[in-house]
Design an enzyme around this catalytic site. Structure first.
Site, short mmCIF file in Angstrom:
data_model
loop_
_atom_site.label_atom_id
_atom_site.label_comp_id
_atom_site.label_asym_id
_atom_site.label_seq_id
_atom_site.Cartn_x
_atom_site.Cartn_y
_atom_site.Cartn_z
N CYS A 121 0.91 -1.29 0.07
CA CYS A 121 0.16 0.54 0.04
C CYS A 121 0.40 1.43 0.39
O CYS A 121 1.93 1.38 0.59
CB CYS A 121 -0.83 -0.09 1.14
SG CYS A 121 -1.61 1.33 1.26
N PHE A 260 -5.15 -2.31 -19.76
CA PHE A 260 -5.52 -3.50 -20.53
C PHE A 260 -4.69 -4.39 -21.59
O PHE A 260 -5.25 -4.00 -22.33
CB PHE A 260 -6.45 -3.14 -21.03
CG PHE A 260 -7.07 -2.54 -19.90
CD1 PHE A 260 -8.00 -3.34 -19.16
CD2 PHE A 260 -8.19 -1.63 -19.97
CE1 PHE A 260 -10.08 -3.44 -18.41
CE2 PHE A 260 -9.35 -0.77 -18.87
CZ PHE A 260 -9.73 -2.24 -18.56
N CYS A 261 -3.22 -4.42 -20.78
CA CYS A 261 -2.06 -5.28 -22.47
C CYS A 261 -2.29 -6.94 -22.36
O CYS A 261 -2.06 -6.78 -21.55
CB CYS A 261 -0.55 -4.39 -22.29
SG CYS A 261 0.00 -2.65 -21.75
N LYS A 262 -3.80 -6.62 -23.74
CA LYS A 262 -3.06 -8.11 -23.61
C LYS A 262 -2.56 -8.18 -25.11
O LYS A 262 -2.34 -7.41 -25.65
CB LYS A 262 -4.80 -8.46 -23.18
CG LYS A 262 -5.04 -8.23 -22.03
CD LYS A 262 -4.51 -9.36 -21.03
CE LYS A 262 -5.62 -8.84 -20.41
NZ LYS A 262 -5.77 -7.60 -19.29
N PRO A 263 -2.40 -9.40 -25.81
CA PRO A 263 -1.58 -9.08 -27.02
C PRO A 263 -3.03 -9.46 -28.03
O PRO A 263 -4.09 -9.71 -27.78
CB PRO A 263 -1.64 -11.17 -27.03
CG PRO A 263 -1.00 -11.61 -25.89
CD PRO A 263 -2.15 -10.40 -25.08
N GLY A 264 -2.26 -8.18 -28.61
CA GLY A 264 -3.04 -7.61 -29.84
C GLY A 264 -3.81 -6.30 -29.21
O GLY A 264 -4.90 -5.57 -29.92
N ARG A 265 -4.07 -5.79 -27.87
CA ARG A 265 -4.50 -4.84 -27.49
C ARG A 265 -3.99 -4.10 -26.38
O ARG A 265 -3.48 -4.42 -25.41
CB ARG A 265 -5.93 -5.99 -26.74
CG ARG A 265 -6.49 -4.69 -26.28
CD ARG A 265 -7.65 -5.65 -25.53
NE ARG A 265 -8.79 -4.21 -23.52
CZ ARG A 265 -9.83 -5.07 -23.23
NH1 ARG A 265 -9.93 -6.21 -22.90
NH2 ARG A 265 -10.17 -3.99 -22.50
#
Length: 277
Positions: A121, A260-265
């Site tokens: 925290c 929101f880092c995801k493959p392709g996004r």
């Protein structure tokens, strides 16, 4: 230092961060089994004999944590401001005993605060609401990053979470080159602590904050943005979302914040001019 004390300290600093405990599965409540659980311990950072903060953390790489925390909280400007550091066991956890330069210690005493932190925290225990969101020097615009290189890094982020692979209970923070290669990372039960460990290690090794970005497995809170900016990081990628305060701080200090880092996004919250696709 006595031999017994030295051996005790070595045992402390070689902890794996995992402990086996007895537990029960839903489909078989009659028969216990052993499984790995991530360790979480109180870690006190003690500057020149005065306890400054207590954080809940994984008991690994605590020297890097202490250095990264000292930098990202503005307690020091450089690793050279620390003259010595020891990790020692205490009654209920661990202490990192840090010897600061006289100038830095005087500055710390002027704004000293005591935290009794929850897991990683970054706000718990601040003395006033005005202490939240310390002023950060606006970052320069010295680099760009091709988002097409992000997917490969995401696939390898888990490589820096050996404890997480066993327990499902840690966050990771890693340094990503413009090529998408991850060249160093740390994990911890606390996301802020994992980031501090990464910041501390790169600073200790004299690595540049240019030509790369930080990638974290967690959400992007304002503390993550502020810590990154304090150390000169221009781009922060997070696997999960960003908070409104994180976006506000990133906008103000010129940090490129991506969630929101995801493959392709990927979702870019601030300063997209550093990014290409």
């Amino acid at each position: 230092m006595k031999k017994t004390q030295r051996k005790e300290i070595e045992n402390v600093t070689n902890i794996t961060g995992v402990r086996q405990i007895e537990l029960w599965r839903r489909d078989d409540l009659q028969h216990p089994r052993l499984d790995e659980v991530a360790e979480e311990v109180p870690v006190a950072l003690v500057y020149n004999g005065i306890s400054h903060v207590v954080m809940m953390a994984s008991p690994k790489d605590l020297e890097y944590f202490a250095l990264g925390f000292s930098l990202s909280e503005g307690i020091i400007e450089s690793p050279r401001d620390i003259f010595g550091m020891d990790v020692v066991p205490s009654c209920n956890g661990l202490e990192v005993q840090i010897e600061l330069s006289s100038r830095r210690f005087m500055g710390l005493k002027e704004r000293r605060r005591a935290l009794a932190g929850r897991t990683g925290c970054g706000v718990c225990g601040v003395e006033q609401l005005n202490d939240i969101g310390k002023p950060v020097q606006p970052l320069p615009f010295t680099q760009t990053f091709d988002l097409n290189k992000l997917d490969d890094a995401l696939r390898h982020l888990n490589d820096f979470q050996p404890v997480g692979q066993l327990t499902g209970c840690t966050h990771a923070a890693a340094w990503m080159l413009p090529s998408g290669e991850l060249v160093g990372g740390h994990e911890d039960v606390g996301r802020h602590v994992a980031l501090d460990k990464l910041l501390g290690r790169r600073s200790q090794e004299g690595e540049s904050w240019q030509q790369g970005a930080v990638l974290v497995s967690s959400r992007a809170s304002y503390e993550m943005v502020q810590k990154s900016a304090m150390c000169g990081v221009e781009i922060l990628f997070a696997v999960s979302a960003a908070t409104t305060l994180a976006v506000e701080v990133a906008e103000r200090c010129n940090l490129t914040l991506v969630g929101f880092c995801k493959p392709g996004r990927a979702t870019v919250y601030t300063h997209p001019q550093r990014l290409s696709n």
